[in-house]
Structures are given as structure tokens and as C-alpha cells.
Design a protein around this motif. Structure first.
Motif, short mmCIF file in Angstrom:
data_model
loop_
_atom_site.label_atom_id
_atom_site.label_comp_id
_atom_site.label_asym_id
_atom_site.label_seq_id
_atom_site.Cartn_x
_atom_site.Cartn_y
_atom_site.Cartn_z
N GLU A 99 0.85 -1.20 0.00
CA GLU A 99 0.00 0.00 0.00
C GLU A 99 0.88 1.24 0.00
OE1 GLU A 99 -3.42 -1.93 2.95
OE2 GLU A 99 -2.12 -0.33 3.69
N ARG A 100 0.20 2.37 -0.26
CA ARG A 100 0.84 3.67 -0.08
C ARG A 100 0.01 4.50 0.90
NH1 ARG A 100 2.56 5.40 -6.24
NH2 ARG A 100 4.51 4.21 -6.30
N THR A 101 0.69 5.37 1.62
CA THR A 101 -0.01 6.26 2.55
C THR A 101 0.68 7.61 2.54
OG1 THR A 101 -0.90 6.38 4.81
CG2 THR A 101 1.36 5.61 4.60
N LEU A 102 -0.07 8.66 2.90
CA LEU A 102 0.53 10.00 2.94
C LEU A 102 0.89 10.35 4.38
CD1 LEU A 102 1.11 12.53 0.98
CD2 LEU A 102 -0.56 13.60 2.50
N SER A 103 2.09 10.84 4.54
CA SER A 103 2.60 11.28 5.84
C SER A 103 2.95 12.76 5.76
CB SER A 103 3.85 10.47 6.18
OG SER A 103 4.73 11.19 7.02
N ILE A 104 2.61 13.50 6.80
CA ILE A 104 3.09 14.89 6.92
C ILE A 104 3.75 15.04 8.29
CG2 ILE A 104 2.51 17.35 6.91
CD1 ILE A 104 0.02 16.73 5.30
N GLU B 190 5.52 3.78 1.16
CA GLU B 190 5.05 2.56 0.50
C GLU B 190 5.58 1.34 1.25
OE1 GLU B 190 5.01 2.15 -4.03
OE2 GLU B 190 6.67 0.83 -3.44
N GLY B 191 4.73 0.34 1.38
CA GLY B 191 5.17 -0.90 2.01
C GLY B 191 3.98 -1.79 2.30
N GLU B 192 4.27 -2.96 2.86
CA GLU B 192 3.21 -3.89 3.23
C GLU B 192 2.35 -3.26 4.32
OE1 GLU B 192 4.47 -7.79 4.36
OE2 GLU B 192 5.20 -8.25 2.36
N ASN B 193 1.05 -3.26 4.10
CA ASN B 193 0.13 -2.79 5.13
C ASN B 193 0.48 -1.37 5.60
OD1 ASN B 193 -2.08 -3.39 6.68
ND2 ASN B 193 -0.93 -4.36 8.34
N ALA B 194 0.90 -0.52 4.64
CA ALA B 194 1.51 0.77 4.98
C ALA B 194 0.58 1.68 5.79
CB ALA B 194 1.95 1.49 3.70
N VAL B 195 -0.71 1.67 5.48
CA VAL B 195 -1.62 2.61 6.15
C VAL B 195 -1.67 2.34 7.65
CG1 VAL B 195 -4.02 3.37 6.34
CG2 VAL B 195 -2.99 3.08 4.09
N LEU B 196 -1.94 1.09 8.02
CA LEU B 196 -2.04 0.74 9.45
C LEU B 196 -0.69 0.78 10.13
CD1 LEU B 196 -4.60 -2.13 10.03
CD2 LEU B 196 -4.52 0.15 11.05
N LYS B 197 0.33 0.32 9.42
CA LYS B 197 1.68 0.32 9.99
C LYS B 197 2.08 1.75 10.37
CE LYS B 197 4.73 -2.73 8.32
NZ LYS B 197 5.69 -3.30 7.36
N HIS B 198 1.78 2.69 9.45
CA HIS B 198 2.11 4.09 9.70
C HIS B 198 1.29 4.64 10.86
CE1 HIS B 198 1.96 8.49 8.29
NE2 HIS B 198 3.08 8.31 8.89
N ASP C 218 -5.86 7.69 6.96
CA ASP C 218 -6.52 6.72 7.84
C ASP C 218 -7.08 5.51 7.10
OD1 ASP C 218 -8.73 7.82 6.63
OD2 ASP C 218 -9.60 8.66 8.45
N ALA C 219 -6.94 5.48 5.78
CA ALA C 219 -7.44 4.35 4.99
C ALA C 219 -6.75 4.39 3.62
CB ALA C 219 -8.95 4.44 4.82
N VAL C 220 -6.75 3.25 2.93
CA VAL C 220 -6.08 3.18 1.63
C VAL C 220 -6.67 4.18 0.64
CG1 VAL C 220 -5.61 1.68 -0.36
CG2 VAL C 220 -5.35 0.79 1.95
N GLU C 221 -7.99 4.25 0.59
CA GLU C 221 -8.64 5.16 -0.36
C GLU C 221 -8.31 6.62 -0.05
OE1 GLU C 221 -10.08 4.75 -3.34
OE2 GLU C 221 -9.36 2.71 -2.98
N ALA D 98 -1.88 7.57 18.97
CA ALA D 98 -3.20 8.21 19.03
C ALA D 98 -3.13 9.71 18.74
CB ALA D 98 -3.82 7.98 20.39
N THR D 99 -4.24 10.26 18.23
CA THR D 99 -4.33 11.68 17.87
C THR D 99 -3.90 12.57 19.03
OG1 THR D 99 -6.21 11.10 16.47
CG2 THR D 99 -5.89 13.44 16.93
N ASP D 100 -4.37 12.24 20.23
CA ASP D 100 -3.99 12.99 21.43
C ASP D 100 -2.73 12.36 22.02
OD1 ASP D 100 -3.68 14.19 23.86
OD2 ASP D 100 -5.74 13.88 24.53
N PRO D 101 -1.61 13.08 21.98
CA PRO D 101 -0.34 12.48 22.44
C PRO D 101 -0.40 11.98 23.88
CG PRO D 101 -0.07 14.83 21.96
CD PRO D 101 -1.43 14.44 21.48
N LYS D 102 -1.29 12.56 24.69
CA LYS D 102 -1.41 12.09 26.08
C LYS D 102 -1.94 10.65 26.13
CE LYS D 102 -3.62 15.89 27.95
NZ LYS D 102 -3.58 16.83 26.86
#
Ligand code: UDP
Length: 138
Positions: A4-9, A78-86, A120-123, A92-96
Motif C-alpha cells: 500500500e501507499r499512505t501519505l505522511s506529513i 510505500e510498504g506492506e500494510n503501509a496505512v495501518l503500519k504508519h 486513515d485508509a487506503v482510499e 493516538a491523535t492525542d499524544p497524552k
């Protein structure tokens, strides 16, 4: 397992903390390959367009103000299961509430300034990668 591919910022707070390299190392150690990257300061229109799904949320204006407050580092991974792995690497959204050892637990200060974005998902990833790296999906 699917490639899969995922976007990271890497958001302005983490860029200001000078931890791009440390975050990239976590991606690489997890088997995620950086297939496109660029550092930029987003315009208000770009940030609003990217976060359009959140436009009705109470935090939208603050989120956009934060995202344009300094440079960001944007990458497609890009990688195996990239979205969930990332997402697992991010925490979690809240660092606490983020698990120890995740990027947000280690580098983020608050739910507003939370160091990283990840699809948060492949699409969603396809749409987000096309938004910032049209040549990669053309
Ligand atoms: N956000 C915020 N306040 C909130 C919820 C979210 O400032 O109460 C910001 C935060 O920067 C988050 C982004 O909005 O990363 C998008 O929210 P989402 O729920 O999609 O979280 P994420 O997918 O980034 O974990």
C-alpha cells in the motif's frame, strides 16, 4: 499482504523540533519506503483543501492556522500494510493517550500540535497522495 501507499506529513511543530531524521528512521526501520517527499510551507488554501473533510469541525480554523505556521515535510510511504503500519508508528491523535514509543508520544505536545499526519485508509491515502504528488499517481 498488500503493498500500500499512505501519505505522511511531519507537521510544523516536529519540523521546528528538528526531528525529521528521527521520524524518517522510524519509517525505514518499519519497512516503509519513502517514494516521494517535499518540504514546503502550505498556503491557507492548500491546508484548507487538504483538511476539507474537517471543515465543519470546531477545531478547523486552529488546525489550518497551525498547519501553515511553518514548514512541513510531506512524504508518500510505500510498504506492506503501509496505512495501518504508519498509524501504529504515529500513535493516538492525542499524544497524552498515545502509546509509549510512538511518534506522537515521543515528539508531540498536544492534540493540536501533534507532530504528524497519516492517511486513515487506503482510499484516503490515494486522494491525499494525488493532492500533494500528482505525478506519482498520474
Ligand atoms: N485535531 C484537533 N483537535 C481535535 C481533534 C483533531 O486539533 O479535537 C486536529 C489534530 O491535529 C488531528 C487533526 O485535527 O491530527 C485531524 O484529526 P483526526 O481526527 O483525523 O486525527 P488524526 O487522523 O490526525 O489522528
Amino acid at each position: 499482504m498488500a503493498i500500500e501507499r499512505t501519505l505522511s506529513i511531519i507537521k510544523p511543530d516536529a519540523v521546528a523540533k528538528n526531528v525529521i531524521g528521527q521520524i524518517y528512521t522510524r519509517f525505514e526501520n518499519a519497512g516503509l519506503k519513502i517514494v516521494a517527499a517535499r518540504m514546503t510551507q502550505l498556503s491557507r488554501a492548500e491546508a484548507e483543501g487538504f483538511y476539507a473533510v474537517h471543515s465543519e469541525r470546531p477545531f478547523f480554523k486552529d488546525l489550518v492556522d497551525f498547519m501553515i505556521s511553518g514548514p512541513v515535510m510531506i512524504q508518500a510511504l510505500e510498504g506492506e500494510n503501509a496505512v495501518l503500519k504508519h498509524r501504529d508508528l504515529m500513535g493516538a491523535t492525542d499524544p497524552k493517550k498515545a502509546e509509549k514509543g510512538t511518534i506522537r508520544a515521543d515528539f508531540a505536545d498536544s492534540i493540536d500540535a501533534n507532530a504528524v499526519h497519516g492517511s486513515d485508509a487506503v482510499e484516503a491515502g490515494k486522494v491525499e497522495i494525488a493532492y500533494f504528488f500528482p505525478a506519482l499517481t498520474a
